[in-house]
Motif scaffolding. Structure first.
Motif, mmCIF file in Angstrom:
data_model
loop_
_atom_site.group_PDB
_atom_site.id
_atom_site.type_symbol
_atom_site.label_atom_id
_atom_site.label_comp_id
_atom_site.label_asym_id
_atom_site.label_seq_id
_atom_site.Cartn_x
_atom_site.Cartn_y
_atom_site.Cartn_z
ATOM 1 N N VAL A 4 122.252 -14.707 84.322
ATOM 2 C CA VAL A 4 122.437 -14.881 86.220
ATOM 3 C C VAL A 4 123.059 -16.165 86.912
ATOM 4 O O VAL A 4 123.018 -16.144 87.751
ATOM 5 N N ALA A 5 121.921 -17.084 86.284
ATOM 6 C CA ALA A 5 121.855 -18.379 87.142
ATOM 7 C C ALA A 5 124.058 -18.524 87.409
ATOM 8 O O ALA A 5 124.254 -19.100 88.863
ATOM 9 N N ALA A 6 124.460 -18.804 86.551
ATOM 10 C CA ALA A 6 125.863 -18.708 86.163
ATOM 11 C C ALA A 6 126.511 -17.760 86.888
ATOM 12 O O ALA A 6 127.651 -18.336 87.159
ATOM 13 N N ALA A 7 126.137 -16.417 87.121
ATOM 14 C CA ALA A 7 127.235 -15.646 87.893
ATOM 15 C C ALA A 7 127.125 -15.640 88.883
ATOM 16 O O ALA A 7 127.641 -16.305 89.925
ATOM 17 N N GLN A 8 125.798 -16.049 89.160
ATOM 18 C CA GLN A 8 125.457 -16.279 91.491
ATOM 19 C C GLN A 8 126.559 -17.401 91.497
ATOM 20 O O GLN A 8 127.075 -17.608 92.621
ATOM 21 N N ALA A 9 126.083 -18.915 90.203
ATOM 22 C CA ALA A 9 127.314 -19.705 90.990
ATOM 23 C C ALA A 9 128.992 -19.355 91.128
ATOM 24 O O ALA A 9 129.636 -20.026 91.963
ATOM 25 N N GLU A 10 129.177 -18.986 90.348
ATOM 26 C CA GLU A 10 130.456 -18.734 90.340
ATOM 27 C C GLU A 10 130.765 -17.306 91.234
ATOM 28 O O GLU A 10 131.948 -17.345 92.092
ATOM 29 N N LEU A 11 129.650 -16.453 91.987
ATOM 30 C CA LEU A 11 130.368 -15.689 93.171
ATOM 31 C C LEU A 11 129.671 -16.432 93.993
ATOM 32 O O LEU A 11 130.955 -15.965 95.323
ATOM 33 N N ASN A 30 128.680 -18.993 81.144
ATOM 34 C CA ASN A 30 126.972 -20.043 80.504
ATOM 35 C C ASN A 30 126.874 -21.040 79.704
ATOM 36 O O ASN A 30 126.055 -21.154 78.794
ATOM 37 N N LEU A 31 128.711 -21.281 78.785
ATOM 38 C CA LEU A 31 128.235 -22.048 78.303
ATOM 39 C C LEU A 31 128.781 -23.774 78.617
ATOM 40 O O LEU A 31 128.948 -23.499 79.052
ATOM 41 N N ARG A 32 127.475 -24.175 77.578
ATOM 42 C CA ARG A 32 128.750 -26.201 77.753
ATOM 43 C C ARG A 32 128.239 -26.900 76.965
ATOM 44 O O ARG A 32 127.290 -26.131 75.795
ATOM 45 N N ASP A 33 128.651 -27.466 76.753
ATOM 46 C CA ASP A 33 129.170 -28.729 75.031
ATOM 47 C C ASP A 33 127.607 -29.527 75.361
ATOM 48 O O ASP A 33 126.723 -30.002 76.332
ATOM 49 N N GLY A 34 127.465 -30.236 73.973
ATOM 50 C CA GLY A 34 126.599 -31.504 74.139
ATOM 51 C C GLY A 34 126.285 -32.050 75.358
ATOM 52 O O GLY A 34 125.815 -33.338 75.936
ATOM 53 N N ALA A 35 127.594 -32.664 75.756
ATOM 54 C CA ALA A 35 127.866 -33.432 77.297
ATOM 55 C C ALA A 35 127.772 -33.422 78.702
ATOM 56 O O ALA A 35 127.971 -33.423 79.495
ATOM 57 N N GLY A 36 127.729 -31.381 78.387
ATOM 58 C CA GLY A 36 127.542 -30.494 79.564
ATOM 59 C C GLY A 36 128.341 -30.015 80.489
ATOM 60 O O GLY A 36 128.633 -29.513 81.668
ATOM 61 N N GLU A 37 129.603 -30.332 79.618
ATOM 62 C CA GLU A 37 131.107 -30.288 79.976
ATOM 63 C C GLU A 37 131.290 -28.533 79.587
ATOM 64 O O GLU A 37 131.031 -27.528 78.556
#
Length: 176
Positions: free
Chosen positions: A105-112, A57-64
């Motif tokens: 939660v959203a980040a975990a759902q995406a990976e799942l 769930n971590l993103r840099d300024g460029a969204g990466e």
């Protein structure tokens, strides 16, 4: 309080990653205090030690994503691979100000949703157990490991309607 000395933190982090590698750690969730060094330096230290840093769930300024969202590992004596998804509690923030912390939660759902095959699905949450409750209720999660509480307890929660949740460690006050 003590003034922040990045050189001291870098040496401590380097030593911690080396100990984790020697102890057989497959991956580590990036912690809020680790981020004081900045994402690039953390990545270099972890790569040097051979440790994978996770932060779905971590993103840099460029969204990466500066860190891997998840990793698959083989564990001796376990028939299935283990998928480990790493998350940092957004309420803890990033002291460096470099990264945005999204919804865990959203980040975990995406990976799942990407996980294929017979896997044990483990969520590693750097944050207190009270904020990990929604994670343990996600479909497909087999176990949630978390830690950051001030309490000195190690309870395993097995409430109905979700995966077991284990608090691995309590936050320790720095001595020195």
């Amino acid at each position: 309080g003590k003034a922040f000395d990045p050189r001291v933190l870098e040496k401590k982090t380097e030593a911690a990653y080396e100990l984790l590698r020697l102890g057989g750690a497959a991956a580590v969730v990036v912690g809020d205090l680790d981020l004081r060094l900045g994402a690039a330096k953390l990545k270099r230290l972890a790569e040097r030690a051979g440790v994978t840093l996770l932060g779905a769930n971590l993103r840099d300024g460029a969204g990466e994503r500066p860190f891997a969202p998840a990793t698959r590992v083989r564990v001796a004596g376990v028939a299935r691979e283990v998928l480990m998804i790493g998350l940092l509690d957004p309420e803890l923030g990033d002291p460096s100000g470099e990264l945005e912390l999204g919804d865990p939660v959203a980040a975990a759902q995406a990976e799942l949703s990407k996980a294929k095959g017979e896997l044990y699905r483990v969520v590693l949450f750097h944050g207190p157990a009270k904020r990990a409750e929604k994670l343990r209720k996600l479909a497909g999660v087999d176990l949630v490991l978390c830690g950051h509480d001030q309490e000195r307890t190690l309870p395993l929660r097995r409430e109905q309607g979700g995966a077991p949740l284990l608090e691995l460690f309590a936050r320790l006050e720095e001595r020195g």
